[in-house]
Scaffold this motif. Structure first.
Motif, PDB file in Angstrom:
ATOM      1  N   GLN A 218       0.841  -1.188   0.000  1.00  0.00           N
ATOM      2  CA  GLN A 218       0.000   0.000   0.000  1.00  0.00           C
ATOM      3  C   GLN A 218       0.877   1.238   0.000  1.00  0.00           C
ATOM      4  O   GLN A 218       1.702   1.427   0.894  1.00  0.00           O
ATOM      5  N   VAL A 219       0.698   2.076  -1.002  1.00  0.00           N
ATOM      6  CA  VAL A 219       1.522   3.275  -1.124  1.00  0.00           C
ATOM      7  C   VAL A 219       0.769   4.528  -0.689  1.00  0.00           C
ATOM      8  O   VAL A 219       1.372   5.604  -0.571  1.00  0.00           O
ATOM      9  N   GLU A 220      -0.548   4.417  -0.447  1.00  0.00           N
ATOM     10  CA  GLU A 220      -1.291   5.564   0.059  1.00  0.00           C
ATOM     11  C   GLU A 220      -0.921   5.822   1.519  1.00  0.00           C
ATOM     12  O   GLU A 220      -0.540   4.905   2.247  1.00  0.00           O
ATOM     13  N   PRO A 221      -1.039   7.073   1.985  1.00  0.00           N
ATOM     14  CA  PRO A 221      -0.749   7.378   3.397  1.00  0.00           C
ATOM     15  C   PRO A 221      -1.688   6.589   4.323  1.00  0.00           C
ATOM     16  O   PRO A 221      -2.884   6.455   4.052  1.00  0.00           O
ATOM     17  N   THR A 222      -1.126   6.074   5.403  1.00  0.00           N
ATOM     18  CA  THR A 222      -1.926   5.322   6.376  1.00  0.00           C
ATOM     19  C   THR A 222      -1.710   5.917   7.766  1.00  0.00           C
ATOM     20  O   THR A 222      -0.636   6.435   8.073  1.00  0.00           O
ATOM     21  N   LEU A 223      -2.737   5.811   8.590  1.00  0.00           N
ATOM     22  CA  LEU A 223      -2.690   6.368   9.938  1.00  0.00           C
ATOM     23  C   LEU A 223      -3.021   5.271  10.941  1.00  0.00           C
ATOM     24  O   LEU A 223      -4.035   4.590  10.818  1.00  0.00           O
ATOM     25  N   ALA A 224      -2.170   5.104  11.939  1.00  0.00           N
ATOM     26  CA  ALA A 224      -2.398   4.139  13.010  1.00  0.00           C
ATOM     27  C   ALA A 224      -2.453   4.877  14.338  1.00  0.00           C
ATOM     28  O   ALA A 224      -1.687   5.813  14.567  1.00  0.00           O
ATOM     29  N   ILE A 225      -3.367   4.447  15.206  1.00  0.00           N
ATOM     30  CA  ILE A 225      -3.564   5.118  16.487  1.00  0.00           C
ATOM     31  C   ILE A 225      -3.172   4.185  17.623  1.00  0.00           C
ATOM     32  O   ILE A 225      -3.534   2.999  17.629  1.00  0.00           O
ATOM     33  N   THR A 226      -2.448   4.721  18.592  1.00  0.00           N
ATOM     34  CA  THR A 226      -2.042   3.974  19.779  1.00  0.00           C
ATOM     35  C   THR A 226      -2.386   4.795  21.014  1.00  0.00           C
ATOM     36  O   THR A 226      -2.088   5.991  21.078  1.00  0.00           O
TER      37      THR A 226
ATOM     38  N   ASN B  62       0.308   7.744  14.329  1.00  0.00           N
ATOM     39  CA  ASN B  62       1.486   7.370  13.541  1.00  0.00           C
ATOM     40  C   ASN B  62       1.125   7.451  12.063  1.00  0.00           C
ATOM     41  O   ASN B  62       0.326   6.661  11.567  1.00  0.00           O
ATOM     42  N   LEU B  63       1.715   8.423  11.379  1.00  0.00           N
ATOM     43  CA  LEU B  63       1.447   8.622   9.951  1.00  0.00           C
ATOM     44  C   LEU B  63       2.578   7.987   9.142  1.00  0.00           C
ATOM     45  O   LEU B  63       3.745   8.329   9.319  1.00  0.00           O
ATOM     46  N   ARG B  64       2.201   7.075   8.270  1.00  0.00           N
ATOM     47  CA  ARG B  64       3.180   6.393   7.413  1.00  0.00           C
ATOM     48  C   ARG B  64       2.842   6.714   5.963  1.00  0.00           C
ATOM     49  O   ARG B  64       1.677   6.645   5.550  1.00  0.00           O
TER      50      ARG B  64
END
Length: 299
Positions: free
Chosen positions: A229-237, A246-248
């Motif tokens: 996946q090359v689109e921006p992804t956001l993970a929450i902790t 966390n923005l990847r």
């Protein structure tokens, strides 16, 4: 004069010594001529030094072989000496031979080329030249942060392509994944914060995302690698202090630093415009109970 020549010929031992001395002088003369030739024709000081030392070693080994063969006269011993001589050459010039072999390997296999950003032997930088012995790099990092040039030009032996891993940041796929964390204060509008981060990232990184998709398909077809996946992804902790975002995202390897700056700055401005609905967190200390203080004042 004839009397001296006859006297020398009539004494085999003396004749043999004179003949051997002439051989030694001839070999030493060849060594000096080769050293001068290398000094004039090799511009690189390190390569010139190693070549001259190699010639000296080979010449001295040759003298030992000739001496051994001359005084023994045994063809089997001479064959053995030739074998030892060949082994001596390989041992003495192994670094130079490996460097030349490495340059051929780099060219044929296309490990890297000028313009590529690589990391090899713990050194990271942009390749600015590849010759028959050395790879020249403009160093990145060390005492400067991120992907900035340090200003040092590094020459690295091509032999290192056989001695460890080579990290290429630009070959086939000139994009890398990067990430950073954002601390969002508890009590903030989390859904609004998520939409702000994703919207800014998608808009700012749209060109990188579009270009990387097409090139990633080529990588999948060329190598045994899963689709990514090359689109921006956001993970929450959830942490003890804040909600960590966390923005990847994917970015061109040469624009990593400036892209991270632009993303952080745009997100900061957007959060400030929410009028307190979303707040960035910082490390805080919560006092659960204030200790009682007893003061006894006596006159």
């Amino acid at each position: 004069m004839n009397h001296i020549n006859n006297w020398i010929l009539e004494n085999p031992t003396l004749y043999s010594i004179i003949k051997y001395a002439m051989i030694v002088v001839f070999v030493l003369l060849i060594i000096q001529l080769l050293r001068r030739f290398l000094k004039k024709n090799i511009s690189n000081s390190s390569a010139r030094y190693k070549s001259q030392k190699g010639i000296e070693f080979i010449g001295y080994v040759l003298l030992v072989i000739l001496s051994f063969s001359y005084f023994t006269g045994n063809i089997k011993d001479f064959t053995l000496a030739i074998g030892l001589f060949s082994a001596g050459i390989a041992f003495t010039l192994q670094e130079l031979i490996l460097s030349i072999a490495g340059s051929i390997y780099i060219f044929v296999v296309k490990v890297y080329k000028p313009g590529d950003r690589i990391e090899i032997n713990g050194i990271k930088g942009d390749v600015i030249d590849v010759d028959s012995i050395y790879t020249t790099m403009m160093e990145i990092g060390q005492w400067v942060s991120s992907d900035n040039y340090s200003g040092r030009i590094v020459k690295l032996s091509n032999a290192f392509v056989f001695k460890g891993p080579i990290y290429n940041y630009s070959q086939d796929f000139p994009f890398i994944w990067d990430e950073f964390n954002l601390p969002i204060k508890y009590g903030s509008d989390i859904e609004l914060a998520k939409s702000i981060v994703i919207e800014i990232a998608s808009k700012s990184l749209s060109d990188f995302t579009a270009n990387s998709k097409a090139q990633w398909k080529e990588i999948v077809n060329k190598y045994y690698v899963e689709d990514a996946q090359v689109e921006p992804t956001l993970a929450i902790t959830l942490t003890d202090n804040w909600v960590q975002f966390n923005l990847r995202y994917i970015v061109n390897y040469k624009k990593r630093r400036i892209t991270k700056h632009e993303l952080n700055d745009s997100i900061r401005k957007a959060i400030e415009s929410t009028n307190g609905k979303v707040t960035l967190a910082s490390t805080t200390i919560e006092l659960v109970k204030i200790p009682e203080i007893k003061v006894d004042v006596t006159k």
